[in-house]
Design an enzyme around this catalytic site. Structure first.
Site, PDB file in Angstrom:
ATOM      1  CE  LYS A 128      -2.524   1.602   3.674  1.00  0.00           C
ATOM      2  NZ  LYS A 128      -2.468   3.059   3.759  1.00  0.00           N
ATOM      3  CG  ASP A 150      -5.095   4.391   1.394  1.00  0.00           C
ATOM      4  OD1 ASP A 150      -6.223   4.788   1.039  1.00  0.00           O
ATOM      5  OD2 ASP A 150      -4.772   4.224   2.584  1.00  0.00           O
ATOM      6  N   PRO A 192     -17.249  14.542  -9.424  1.00  0.00           N
ATOM      7  CG  PRO A 192     -19.431  13.711  -9.687  1.00  0.00           C
ATOM      8  CD  PRO A 192     -18.671  14.921  -9.205  1.00  0.00           C
ATOM      9  CB  THR A 239     -11.039   4.028  12.081  1.00  0.00           C
ATOM     10  OG1 THR A 239      -9.787   4.307  11.476  1.00  0.00           O
ATOM     11  CG2 THR A 239     -11.703   2.876  11.359  1.00  0.00           C
ATOM     12  CG  ASP A 243     -12.155  17.302  -6.364  1.00  0.00           C
ATOM     13  OD1 ASP A 243     -13.098  18.055  -6.697  1.00  0.00           O
ATOM     14  OD2 ASP A 243     -10.991  17.684  -6.237  1.00  0.00           O
ATOM     15  CE  LYS A 247      -8.032   6.621   3.813  1.00  0.00           C
ATOM     16  NZ  LYS A 247      -6.590   6.284   3.809  1.00  0.00           N
ATOM     17  CG  PHE A 248      -8.661   9.905  -5.826  1.00  0.00           C
ATOM     18  CD1 PHE A 248      -7.542  10.720  -5.687  1.00  0.00           C
ATOM     19  CD2 PHE A 248      -8.541   8.739  -6.572  1.00  0.00           C
ATOM     20  CE1 PHE A 248      -6.332  10.380  -6.276  1.00  0.00           C
ATOM     21  CE2 PHE A 248      -7.336   8.392  -7.171  1.00  0.00           C
ATOM     22  CZ  PHE A 248      -6.231   9.210  -7.020  1.00  0.00           C
ATOM     23  NE  ARG A 259       1.396   1.973  13.457  1.00  0.00           N
ATOM     24  CZ  ARG A 259       0.488   2.740  14.058  1.00  0.00           C
ATOM     25  NH1 ARG A 259       0.870   3.617  14.963  1.00  0.00           N
ATOM     26  NH2 ARG A 259      -0.781   2.629  13.750  1.00  0.00           N
TER      27      ARG A 259
HETATM   28  O1  C5P Z   1       0.693   0.567  11.221  1.00  0.00           O
HETATM   29  P1  C5P Z   1      -0.717   0.086  11.015  1.00  0.00           P
HETATM   30  O2  C5P Z   1      -0.836  -1.423  10.881  1.00  0.00           O
HETATM   31  O3  C5P Z   1      -1.675   0.650  12.032  1.00  0.00           O
HETATM   32  O4  C5P Z   1      -1.091   0.688   9.585  1.00  0.00           O
HETATM   33  C1  C5P Z   1      -2.376   0.643   9.074  1.00  0.00           C
HETATM   34  C2  C5P Z   1      -2.416   1.320   7.746  1.00  0.00           C
HETATM   35  O5  C5P Z   1      -3.763   1.366   7.338  1.00  0.00           O
HETATM   36  C3  C5P Z   1      -1.925   2.769   7.741  1.00  0.00           C
HETATM   37  O6  C5P Z   1      -1.373   3.018   6.448  1.00  0.00           O
HETATM   38  C4  C5P Z   1      -3.176   3.576   7.941  1.00  0.00           C
HETATM   39  O7  C5P Z   1      -3.104   4.834   7.344  1.00  0.00           O
HETATM   40  C5  C5P Z   1      -4.199   2.714   7.204  1.00  0.00           C
HETATM   41  N1  C5P Z   1      -5.568   2.877   7.675  1.00  0.00           N
HETATM   42  C6  C5P Z   1      -5.952   2.665   8.987  1.00  0.00           C
HETATM   43  N2  C5P Z   1      -7.261   2.846   9.362  1.00  0.00           N
HETATM   44  C7  C5P Z   1      -8.154   3.208   8.454  1.00  0.00           C
HETATM   45  C8  C5P Z   1      -7.791   3.409   7.133  1.00  0.00           C
HETATM   46  C9  C5P Z   1      -6.474   3.233   6.773  1.00  0.00           C
HETATM   47  O8  C5P Z   1      -5.151   2.326   9.816  1.00  0.00           O
HETATM   48  N3  C5P Z   1      -9.399   3.322   8.821  1.00  0.00           N
END
Ligand code: C5P
Length: 240
Positions: free
Chosen positions: A37, A64, A71, A128, A69, A66-67, A219
């Site tokens: 990603k 990723d 259409p 989230t 804007d 996240k567009f 991570r």
């Molecule tokens: O490090 P970690 O496992 O938390 O990374 C999760 C990835 O998923 C990050 O790139 C974060 O931006 C992305 N993400 C997220 N929660 C979301 C949408 C995307 O953690 N709701």
């Protein structure tokens, strides 16, 4: 990236600042994962060239950005991402039905012109990081779950074939949506991992069991002492 049950569902978030770091990480873990990603930090600093470099290793890419804007603009952005030959990309479902339809149509049309498989256009529902009181501030009511379900249904009706969702939304969305809808889930943590800023997590096997198709892991892999071994451990946990 065929959506079959047997492929490796782990998508590693390349949440690093430079192209060199991203390439190094990708080369290290590629044999143990399904895709990478590329998010807005890396894309903004390294540009489209980083997508080409990761694709050149043979790996699938989830762009990723996240567009969100009008259409016409989203359709052109999705077409540009499709020309970069990414396998997944994100748009905000709150951009509305017309925007989502334009995005899906642009992905299909551009892929046809290039004779490649169309990327999976994934809808993001409620971030989230948002809670009920922040939603109320926006005039959206305070029920996050309801808003997620509303946007997910709209995405499905608008022709999207996938959604990004939190681990704790998978079960409700599986009941609501056609079985073919691909669910991509971040917030994956083993009980031994540090949660970091993730508040709602499931382990990889729990998320797959609940109905996720793809797992975004950052991570727990890239911050590990041995990223390749960490990725392999997660994949093994899915085969057990
Ligand atoms: O490090 P970690 O496992 O938390 O990374 C999760 C990835 O998923 C990050 O790139 C974060 O931006 C992305 N993400 C997220 N929660 C979301 C949408 C995307 O953690 N709701």
């Amino acid at each position: 990236m065929p959506a079959t049950a047997k492929r490796n569902p782990i998508i590693v978030a390349l949440d690093v600042a430079t192209a060199d770091q991203a390439i190094k990480l990708a080369e290290q873990v590629a044999p143990a994962v399904g895709a990478f990603k590329i998010g807005s930090e890396l894309f903004t600093s390294a540009g489209p060239e980083i997508v080409r470099r990761i694709r050149a290793t043979g790996a699938a890419v989830f762009l990723d950005l996240k567009f969100h804007d009008i259409p016409n603009t989203v359709a052109k952005s999705v077409a540009a991402a499709t020309r970069l030959d990414v396998q997944m990309l994100t748009i905000h479902t709150s951009g509305g039905a017309e925007m989502m339809k334009a995005a899906e149509t642009a992905a299909q049309k551009t892929a046809r012109q290039m004779a490649i498989e169309a990327p999976l256009v994934l809808g993001v529902t409620v971030l989230t990081s948002m809670d009920g009181s922040q939603m109320s501030e926006l005039g959206l009511g305070s029920d996050v779950g309801k808003q997620v379900e509303r946007l997910a249904s709209l995405a499905s009706q608008s022709g999207l074939r996938g959604l990004v969702c939190s681990p704790l939304e998978i079960t409700a969305l599986r009941q609501l949506l056609p079985a073919s809808m691909q669910l991509v889930t971040p917030g994956i943590r083993a009980s031994t991992d540090a949660a970091g800023d993730q508040k709602r997590t499931l382990s990889a096997p729990e998320a797959i069991l609940a109905g996720a198709n793809w797992l975004v892991v950052g991570r727990p892999i890239y911050a590990s002492e041995n990223p390749r071994a960490a990725a392999e451990r997660i994949f093994q946990s899915l085969l057990a």
